[in-house]
Design a protein around this motif. Structure first.
Motif, PDB file in Angstrom:
ATOM      1  N   ILE A  30       0.848  -1.206   0.000  1.00  0.00           N
ATOM      2  CA  ILE A  30       0.000   0.000   0.000  1.00  0.00           C
ATOM      3  C   ILE A  30       0.882   1.254   0.000  1.00  0.00           C
ATOM      4  N   LEU A  31       1.884   1.274   0.857  1.00  0.00           N
ATOM      5  CA  LEU A  31       2.763   2.440   0.956  1.00  0.00           C
ATOM      6  C   LEU A  31       3.579   2.631  -0.316  1.00  0.00           C
ATOM      7  N   SER A  32       4.042   1.532  -0.875  1.00  0.00           N
ATOM      8  CA  SER A  32       4.799   1.614  -2.125  1.00  0.00           C
ATOM      9  C   SER A  32       3.934   2.177  -3.243  1.00  0.00           C
ATOM     10  N   GLY A  33       2.646   1.830  -3.246  1.00  0.00           N
ATOM     11  CA  GLY A  33       1.732   2.375  -4.245  1.00  0.00           C
ATOM     12  C   GLY A  33       1.580   3.878  -4.126  1.00  0.00           C
ATOM     13  N   VAL A  34       1.536   4.381  -2.895  1.00  0.00           N
ATOM     14  CA  VAL A  34       1.463   5.835  -2.683  1.00  0.00           C
ATOM     15  C   VAL A  34       2.715   6.497  -3.238  1.00  0.00           C
ATOM     16  N   GLN A  35       3.870   5.913  -2.966  1.00  0.00           N
ATOM     17  CA  GLN A  35       5.119   6.468  -3.509  1.00  0.00           C
ATOM     18  C   GLN A  35       5.095   6.495  -5.028  1.00  0.00           C
ATOM     19  N   ARG A  36       4.672   5.390  -5.609  1.00  0.00           N
ATOM     20  CA  ARG A  36       4.692   5.258  -7.072  1.00  0.00           C
ATOM     21  C   ARG A  36       3.754   6.255  -7.741  1.00  0.00           C
ATOM     22  N   ARG A  37       2.583   6.471  -7.155  1.00  0.00           N
ATOM     23  CA  ARG A  37       1.588   7.348  -7.784  1.00  0.00           C
ATOM     24  C   ARG A  37       1.863   8.831  -7.559  1.00  0.00           C
ATOM     25  N   THR A  38       2.621   9.156  -6.519  1.00  0.00           N
ATOM     26  CA  THR A  38       2.821  10.573  -6.183  1.00  0.00           C
ATOM     27  C   THR A  38       4.261  11.047  -6.307  1.00  0.00           C
ATOM     28  N   GLY A  39       5.214  10.119  -6.333  1.00  0.00           N
ATOM     29  CA  GLY A  39       6.620  10.512  -6.348  1.00  0.00           C
ATOM     30  C   GLY A  39       7.159  10.935  -5.004  1.00  0.00           C
ATOM     31  N   CYS A  40       6.388  10.705  -3.928  1.00  0.00           N
ATOM     32  CA  CYS A  40       6.877  11.054  -2.586  1.00  0.00           C
ATOM     33  C   CYS A  40       7.837   9.987  -2.086  1.00  0.00           C
ATOM     34  N   HIS A  41       8.469  10.271  -0.950  1.00  0.00           N
ATOM     35  CA  HIS A  41       9.364   9.324  -0.287  1.00  0.00           C
ATOM     36  C   HIS A  41       8.732   8.954   1.054  1.00  0.00           C
ATOM     37  N   ILE A  42       8.516   7.664   1.293  1.00  0.00           N
ATOM     38  CA  ILE A  42       7.975   7.207   2.569  1.00  0.00           C
ATOM     39  C   ILE A  42       9.074   6.495   3.338  1.00  0.00           C
ATOM     40  N   LEU A  43       9.226   6.886   4.600  1.00  0.00           N
ATOM     41  CA  LEU A  43      10.292   6.389   5.468  1.00  0.00           C
ATOM     42  C   LEU A  43       9.705   5.596   6.625  1.00  0.00           C
ATOM     43  N   LEU A  44      10.405   4.565   7.034  1.00  0.00           N
ATOM     44  CA  LEU A  44      10.043   3.834   8.246  1.00  0.00           C
ATOM     45  C   LEU A  44      10.485   4.632   9.464  1.00  0.00           C
ATOM     46  N   ALA A  45       9.537   5.040  10.299  1.00  0.00           N
ATOM     47  CA  ALA A  45       9.875   5.682  11.573  1.00  0.00           C
ATOM     48  C   ALA A  45      10.222   4.575  12.570  1.00  0.00           C
ATOM     49  N   GLN A  46      11.499   4.444  12.869  1.00  0.00           N
ATOM     50  CA  GLN A  46      11.967   3.317  13.671  1.00  0.00           C
ATOM     51  C   GLN A  46      11.503   3.377  15.121  1.00  0.00           C
TER      52      GLN A  46
END
Length: 382
Positions: A30-46
């Protein structure tokens, strides 16, 4: 994914956290799809999930990680090499900064004083530097302890404390105001942020929208989130970052416990080998009532009981649940959503053993990947 998660796994000793690979993959897709469709960068908050055994998997889907200090940043550098490594802390020591500038791609500062105090170390380094700001716009309901925009907050720079122009070298702004929320509060918060801090946006390379986004929760408004990201990128030409923690491992783990004793009373108390205070601290801190497989709300089913711990803390109680049949000594209880803010926050109060950590792979196989013992308790103390 609960059908895969509820099994009592008789081969495992309890207490034990079990992290499910398929559930984790679902969230990451799901998160990868958001990145792919918007060009944003999603990071894991450790800070929410630091099971580095899963970092190779997570790194195949997300842009990288974000840290709350040196140790998390080092963990990401070692265990997810080649991906982005971000860090934010309300304050850094000079010794920490000397290490961070060598391993981090982005460093966010909480104050102008911290920015300038560490300028000799970060200026000229490979790190892109930003400032955390406080939009002073609360969207949360409940406890102020989780609201970075509450009056008197120490997190982020208020608009009235910002200079007319960003200090030399600052390339990004960062705000983090949400907690387990949908997209609408983010859209609302960005409007408040844009009104207060919009004059700085043409001076930036990137904007970090922080965490607290429950993106992988059923019913989350992905269209609203993606629309906001795309509008920011189109209007200002910025790289956009999000750093959810819970969304990565939401509903991807369980904590399996055993009933050791039953204290009779109007509401029988089930004494477990697990503890809210030690093994799931947010149950007491937030507070919240974790899901328990096969159980209902108090009174919903014929037998209402109170799972609790064997610590000396009188309030070390997980909550009241109802069951179809009276629980018995030796029964196993399986609490859901136990991957996030559990392993990262657990402790050995009263000498309580830490739960094992097990991994259920995509084929259904389950194995222990970390077992804790007396030395883990002892070596923390002296």
């Amino acid at each position: 994914m609960m059908d895969r998660l509820y099994s009592s796994e008789p081969a495992l000793q309890t207490p034990v956290y079990v992290v499910d690979e398929l559930a984790l993959r679902r969230n990451l897709e799901i998160l990868s799809g958001v990145q792919r469709r918007t060009g944003c960068h999603i990071l894991l908050a450790q800070k929410a999930f630091s099971l580095f055994y899963a970092y190779p998997l997570i790194g195949r889907y997300l842009a990288g990680t974000t840290a709350s200090g040196l140790f998390e940043a080092r963990l990401a550098h070692e265990e997810m090499p080649g991906r982005e490594n971000h860090v934010y802390s309300p304050a850094y020591t000079p010794a920490e900064m000397a290490e961070l500038v060598a391993i981090c791609d982005h460093i966010s500062f909480n104050s102008l004083a911290q920015l300038e105090a560490h300028r000799p170390l970060w200026q000229g380094s490979r790190a892109s530097v930003g400032l955390r700001v406080n939009p002073e716009h609360s969207t949360q309901e409940g406890h102020a302890i989780y609201d970075p925009c509450a009056p008197g907050s120490r997190l982020g720079i208020r608009r009235c404390d910002m200079p007319a122009r960003l200090p030399n070298g600052v390339e990004g702004l960062h705000f983090h105001t949400l907690c387990e929320q949908d997209a609408a509060p983010l859209v609302e918060t960005f409007a408040a942020f844009e009104q207060a801090f919009g004059e700085y946006l043409p001076q930036l390379r990137w904007l970090n929208l922080g965490g607290g986004h429950h993106i992988t929760r059923q019913g989350y408004d992905l269209a609203a989130l993606e629309g906001l990201i795309l509008s920011i990128r189109e209007k200002y030409g910025l790289e956009v970052y999000l750093e959810p923690g819970e969304a990565i491992a939401l509903n991807a783990g369980t904590l399996i416990t055993t009933v050791l004793d039953i204290v009779p009373g109007e509401t029988p108390v089930l004494i477990l080998d697990a503890s809210a205070a030690c093994h799931m601290p947010d149950v007491l801190e937030m507070p919240y009532r974790p899901p328990l497989h096969g159980a209902g709300l108090p009174g919903e089913k014929p037998y209402t009981c109170r799972p609790a711990a064997r610590t000396c803390l009188a309030g070390d109680v997980i909550g009241d649940y109802s069951f179809d049949a009276p629980p018995q000594v030796g029964d196993r209880l399986v609490f859901g959503d136990m991957a996030i803010y559990t392993m990262v926050k657990n402790n050995t109060f009263n000498g309580m053993p830490l739960p094992d950590i097990a991994w259920r792979d995509a084929e259904g196989g389950c194995r222990v990947i970390r077992r804790f013992g007396y030395e883990d308790f002892k070596t923390r103390l002296s």
